[in-house]
Write an enzyme that holds these catalytic residues in place. Sequence first.
Site, short mmCIF file in Angstrom:
data_model
loop_
_atom_site.label_atom_id
_atom_site.label_comp_id
_atom_site.label_asym_id
_atom_site.label_seq_id
_atom_site.Cartn_x
_atom_site.Cartn_y
_atom_site.Cartn_z
N CYS A 165 0.77 -1.27 -0.18
CA CYS A 165 0.00 0.14 0.17
C CYS A 165 0.82 1.32 0.12
CB CYS A 165 -0.91 0.09 1.16
SG CYS A 165 -2.28 1.36 1.25
N ASP A 222 -9.15 -3.04 -7.54
CA ASP A 222 -8.80 -2.12 -6.53
C ASP A 222 -9.40 -0.72 -7.08
OD1 ASP A 222 -7.30 -0.24 -5.09
OD2 ASP A 222 -5.58 -1.23 -5.03
N HIS A 254 -7.77 -4.14 -3.27
CA HIS A 254 -6.79 -3.46 -2.69
C HIS A 254 -6.40 -4.24 -1.47
CE1 HIS A 254 -4.04 -0.29 -1.88
NE2 HIS A 254 -4.24 -0.21 -0.56
#
Length: 286
Positions: A165, A222, A254
Amino acid sequence: MLGLDGLLPEQLSRRGFVVMTALMSGFTMATAHAQANPPVRTPADGLVAGEVKIPVKDGDIPAYRAMPEGAGPFPIVLVIEEIFGVHEYIKDVCRRLAKAGYLAVAPELYARRGDISRVTDVQVLLRDFIAKTPDAEVMSDLDATAAWAAQHKGDAQRLGVTGFCRGGRAVWLYAAHNPALKAGVAWYGPVGGQTSPIQPKTALDVAGDLKAPVLGLYGGADTGIPVASIGELKKKALAAGKTVELEIFPDAPHAFHADYRPTYRKEAAEAGWKLMLAFFKKHGVA
């Protein structure tokens, strides 16, 4: 109840802010979905694993280190956290890498901002920790972590980095920063986004400046990172003669590698892990 035992008392630094002096115990409190799935637990048998201190330009920051038992030297992988701090998931990632033969170390990059383990509101986390951490500071801390690893049974000639991330974003930036890096693997790292005086460039901005090959692992589902933007990054990097490979898992959201969250997708996570290890080996981090 998420455990907070093992924390040292907060201390006031010379520069006047409260710093995090030890890593959190257990999982992050900053997401309501923590431990939504039974997390992967990698045993530490056959490893040297635990918390260490990394000397940086203005003191020390805590980090988690895992490596095989033995004399070494071992190839080094810097592990860059999500926005939630170096909690049990990130520690386990280090142990998984150590089982594969690496010295893996995850520095707490937000330690200067305060005790991240006590933050329960994601918006507070984004405002007071993420947005206030300069990219230059992150790059410097990663350099210091690599130097520390090289002095503790790590091989500086076999240096890799991986991150998740926000940490994936930092992988792209670090690959444009450190000419000694052999390879980077970014797990769903944001490609664009807002900039600021202390965070002046996006991953897309540095795509033409990469000093090491990068593998990007992304989810096609995502909603925060459009597939088109990932393709644009690769196109810009290739036009500049850089080595970038992308793997997009069509149905993965995600954070599909985060096994403690409902976004976890076991098949994509395991496939991505194999691709990461193969990429490191291909580019001299093995």
